[in-house]
Design an enzyme around this catalytic site. Structure first.
Site, PDB file in Angstrom:
ATOM      1  N   HIS A 106      66.818  28.382  37.225  1.00 27.22           N
ATOM      2  CA  HIS A 106      65.448  28.728  36.825  1.00 27.22           C
ATOM      3  C   HIS A 106      64.513  27.567  37.152  1.00 27.22           C
ATOM      4  O   HIS A 106      63.439  27.746  37.717  1.00 27.22           O
ATOM      5  CB  HIS A 106      65.413  29.053  35.324  1.00 27.22           C
ATOM      6  CG  HIS A 106      64.026  29.074  34.725  1.00 27.22           C
ATOM      7  ND1 HIS A 106      63.324  27.909  34.460  1.00 27.22           N
ATOM      8  CD2 HIS A 106      63.211  30.083  34.358  1.00 27.22           C
ATOM      9  CE1 HIS A 106      62.134  28.216  33.968  1.00 27.22           C
ATOM     10  NE2 HIS A 106      62.044  29.537  33.882  1.00 27.22           N
ATOM     11  N   ASN A 107      64.928  26.370  36.793  1.00 29.97           N
ATOM     12  CA  ASN A 107      64.066  25.213  37.048  1.00 29.97           C
ATOM     13  C   ASN A 107      63.938  24.917  38.534  1.00 29.97           C
ATOM     14  O   ASN A 107      62.873  24.504  38.991  1.00 29.97           O
ATOM     15  CB  ASN A 107      64.587  23.987  36.290  1.00 29.97           C
ATOM     16  CG  ASN A 107      64.241  24.040  34.810  1.00 29.97           C
ATOM     17  OD1 ASN A 107      64.065  25.123  34.260  1.00 29.97           O
ATOM     18  ND2 ASN A 107      64.151  22.903  34.171  1.00 29.97           N
ATOM     19  N   GLU A 149      61.467  27.193  39.651  1.00 28.76           N
ATOM     20  CA  GLU A 149      60.194  26.681  39.125  1.00 28.76           C
ATOM     21  C   GLU A 149      59.619  25.617  40.081  1.00 28.76           C
ATOM     22  O   GLU A 149      58.428  25.650  40.427  1.00 28.76           O
ATOM     23  CB  GLU A 149      60.451  26.105  37.725  1.00 28.76           C
ATOM     24  CG  GLU A 149      59.301  25.369  37.076  1.00 28.76           C
ATOM     25  CD  GLU A 149      59.741  24.736  35.728  1.00 28.76           C
ATOM     26  OE1 GLU A 149      60.256  25.468  34.860  1.00 28.76           O
ATOM     27  OE2 GLU A 149      59.569  23.513  35.546  1.00 28.76           O
ATOM     28  N   SER A 170      63.463  28.358  27.945  1.00 26.81           N
ATOM     29  CA  SER A 170      62.312  28.063  28.793  1.00 26.81           C
ATOM     30  C   SER A 170      61.028  28.569  28.170  1.00 26.81           C
ATOM     31  O   SER A 170      61.012  29.566  27.466  1.00 26.81           O
ATOM     32  CB  SER A 170      62.475  28.714  30.165  1.00 26.81           C
ATOM     33  OG  SER A 170      61.312  28.463  30.935  1.00 26.81           O
ATOM     34  N   LYS A 215      69.753  28.325  33.603  1.00 27.48           N
ATOM     35  CA  LYS A 215      68.512  27.594  33.291  1.00 27.48           C
ATOM     36  C   LYS A 215      68.214  26.561  34.381  1.00 27.48           C
ATOM     37  O   LYS A 215      67.068  26.350  34.770  1.00 27.48           O
ATOM     38  CB  LYS A 215      68.597  26.925  31.917  1.00 27.48           C
ATOM     39  CG  LYS A 215      67.382  26.061  31.557  1.00 27.48           C
ATOM     40  CD  LYS A 215      66.085  26.869  31.622  1.00 27.48           C
ATOM     41  CE  LYS A 215      64.851  26.206  31.058  1.00 27.48           C
ATOM     42  NZ  LYS A 215      64.528  24.885  31.426  1.00 27.48           N
TER      43      LYS A 215
HETATM   44  C1  6PG Z   1      60.904  25.236  31.052  1.00 27.45           C
HETATM   45  C2  6PG Z   1      60.779  24.009  31.922  1.00 27.45           C
HETATM   46  C3  6PG Z   1      61.201  22.761  31.239  1.00 27.45           C
HETATM   47  C4  6PG Z   1      61.200  21.524  32.120  1.00 27.45           C
HETATM   48  C5  6PG Z   1      59.862  21.127  32.598  1.00 27.45           C
HETATM   49  C6  6PG Z   1      59.785  19.758  33.259  1.00 27.45           C
HETATM   50  O1  6PG Z   1      61.592  26.137  31.502  1.00 27.45           O
HETATM   51  O2  6PG Z   1      60.318  25.303  29.973  1.00 27.45           O
HETATM   52  O3  6PG Z   1      61.596  24.183  33.047  1.00 27.45           O
HETATM   53  O4  6PG Z   1      62.501  22.972  30.766  1.00 27.45           O
HETATM   54  O5  6PG Z   1      61.709  20.477  31.394  1.00 27.45           O
HETATM   55  O6  6PG Z   1      59.351  22.070  33.444  1.00 27.45           O
HETATM   56  O7  6PG Z   1      60.576  19.649  34.392  1.00 27.45           O
HETATM   57  P1  6PG Z   1      60.352  18.411  35.373  1.00 27.45           P
HETATM   58  O8  6PG Z   1      59.984  17.233  34.542  1.00 27.45           O
HETATM   59  O9  6PG Z   1      61.660  18.184  36.064  1.00 27.45           O
HETATM   60  O10 6PG Z   1      59.262  18.796  36.295  1.00 27.45           O
END
Ligand code: 6PG
Length: 476
Positions: free
Chosen positions: A185-186, A189, A128, A182
């Site tokens: 994590h997303n 996010e 990430s 991960k």
């Molecule tokens: C990271 C992000 C990355 C992710 C983008 C886009 O940890 O660097 O999570 O891996 O691909 O944030 O995610 P979306 O296109 O689903 O918003």
């Protein structure tokens, strides 16, 4: 000369990762399906370190010192399988394939098992931090065997972000554990971004602040407990003016949020595991709602409350309330995500250390935030909390925030401004707090129409009431 590590797939993430290895003194073999990208990398950045370019898969594999460490940075799904098949045929037992893309953990488990049969270590690794993180220090979440981590850990820790001297990289657990973490994590996010977006919306529509003013509020928050990468970049985005129109940049962006799928996977997996990740789910649904232009057009005429904004003094107080609501809701999002990690760890026997996960999320990744120190402390303490919310620090923080949090949710409902993230987080909090839930009535209803039985508060055993007969209770 042979390379310590190789990277195949030189789109922006792969290229920056390769440069990061080279900048740390590692000789990196680089390969791409089309050689033009490989040459461009060496031409442009060759001076940064030692790169060994390869045109073919065979050349690439021959460049790697044994046991080979091969990082693949290609699109998740079928392209990843194709690249794995191509390289696995060229590798020897003991070699390692690291998948640094956003793969689904179930795919990673499948691939790991298949390659293990051939003696090859498959290491599904969450990475990430976006483009910049890949170059300057990402947060790295490797799964796979402990043996593979022994060979890979030092080099990955070398290029990872560091916080207080601690690398943001740790062996998460076997097979798909790294990609699972991960994925969550997303999910967090998505929740974090949704909550920030709601805060912005409320400050704009309820308190009447302009984007530049909201940027200042966020800047202020970023020097307090909310300090985080996402708050920082939000302030930046909100302060930005569109060059063409002179309008606030955020106002010229279409209000439809897209997604590549990791947030959706988090929620799908949570449903399978039976973990209530309501805040993360609301964030995914809010993106989805934003994209449904047709039903939104149809909904635009629906009645709402008379438009009002808060007056001057109330508006000033409201910003503080929103800070509290944001902090409290953010705590809930992390609590839900960690619950999911622990449930996944139990289901798949991964033995994931939640405190260690919080520790490696402190730097490099998109959700890096000051308060992750608190999460790590909570899980490092001798009495591991059952829920993050019940850990001392967080219980106190929520106690302090709850009045304001309730006011924000009430105000959003009164003014007709959607705040699904704040509301879902508060409902989850109150759900956990409630000594008794209306689930009792649901069990009674289930027993009524489907003889699904119920348990009693005063006696052990399972019971059914003959609802359509004598309405007497029977032990079953
Ligand atoms: C990271 C992000 C990355 C992710 C983008 C886009 O940890 O660097 O999570 O891996 O691909 O944030 O995610 P979306 O296109 O689903 O918003």
């Amino acid at each position: 000369e042979r390379a310590h590590i190789g990277v195949t797939g030189l789109a922006v993430m792969g290229r920056n990762l390769a440069r990061n290895f080279a900048r740390h003194g590692h000789t990196v073999a680089v390969h791409n399906r089309t050689s033009a990208k490989t040459r461009a990398l060496v031409d442009e950045f060759g001076h940064e370190g030692s790169f060994l370019p390869a045109d073919t898969a065979e050349e690439f594999v021959a460049l790697l010192e044994p046991p080979r460490r091969l990082v693949i940075m290609v699109k998740a799904g079928a392209p990843t399988d194709a690249v794995i098949d191509e390289f696995a045929a060229l590798l020897d037992p003991g070699d390692m394939i690291v998948d640094g893309g956003n793969a689904h953990f179930a795919d990673t488990r499948r691939r790991e098992a298949a390659l293990r049969e051939r003696g090859i270590h498959f290491v599904g690794t969450g990475i990430s931090g976006g483009e910049e993180g890949a170059l300057l220090g990402p947060s790295i979440m490797p799964g796979g065997s402990p043996e593979s981590y022994a060979a890979l850990g030092p080099i990955l820790e070398d290029i990872a972000a560091k916080v207080d001297g601690v690398p943001c990289c740790a062996h998460i657990g076997p097979d798909g554990a790294g990609h699972f973490v991960k994925m969550v994590h997303n999910g967090i996010e998505y929740a974090d971004m949704q909550l920030i977006a709601e805060a912005y919306d409320l400050l704009g529509r309820a308190a009447g602040l302009r984007p530049a003013e909201i940027a200042e509020v966020f800047q202020g928050w970023n020097s307090g407990r909310l300090e985080s990468y996402l708050i920082e970049i939000t302030a930046d985005v909100l302060a930005h003016t569109d060059a063409d129109t002179g309008r606030p940049f955020v106002d010229v962006v279409q209000d439809r949020a897209e997604q590549k799928g990791t947030g959706r996977w988090t929620v799908q997996t949570a449903l399978d595991l039976g973990v209530p990740v309501s805040g993360i789910a609301e964030a995914v649904f809010a993106r989805s709602l934003s994209g449904h232009t047709d039903i939104r057009a149809a909904g635009r005429g629906l009645p709402g409350p008379a438009p009002t904004t808060l007056d001057g003094e109330a508006a000033a107080r409201f910003a503080d309330d929103v800070e509290q609501a944001l902090y409290a809701s953010k705590i809930v999002a992390y609590a839900q995500g960690i619950h999911q990690i622990e449930a996944g760890s139990t289901e798949y026997d991964w033995a994931i250390d939640a405190g260690r996960v919080a520790e490696i999320w402190r730097g490099g990744c998109i959700i890096r935030a000051r308060f992750l120190n608190r999460i790590r402390e909570a899980y490092d303490s001798p009495q591991r909390p059952e829920s993050l919310l019940s850990a001392d620090y967080f219980r106190d923080a929520l106690a302090g925030a709850q009045d304001a949090w309730r006011r924000v949710v009430a105000t959003s409902a009164e003014l007709g401004i959607p705040a699904p993230g704040f509301a879902a987080a508060l409902a989850y909090y109150d759900g956990l707090r409630s000594p008794r839930l209306p689930a009792a009535l649901i069990q009674a209803q289930r027993d009524f129409f489907g003889a699904h039985t119920y348990r009693r508060v005063d006696r052990d055993g399972t019971f059914h009431t003959e609802w359509s007969g004598d309405r007497k209770e029977h032990a079953v």
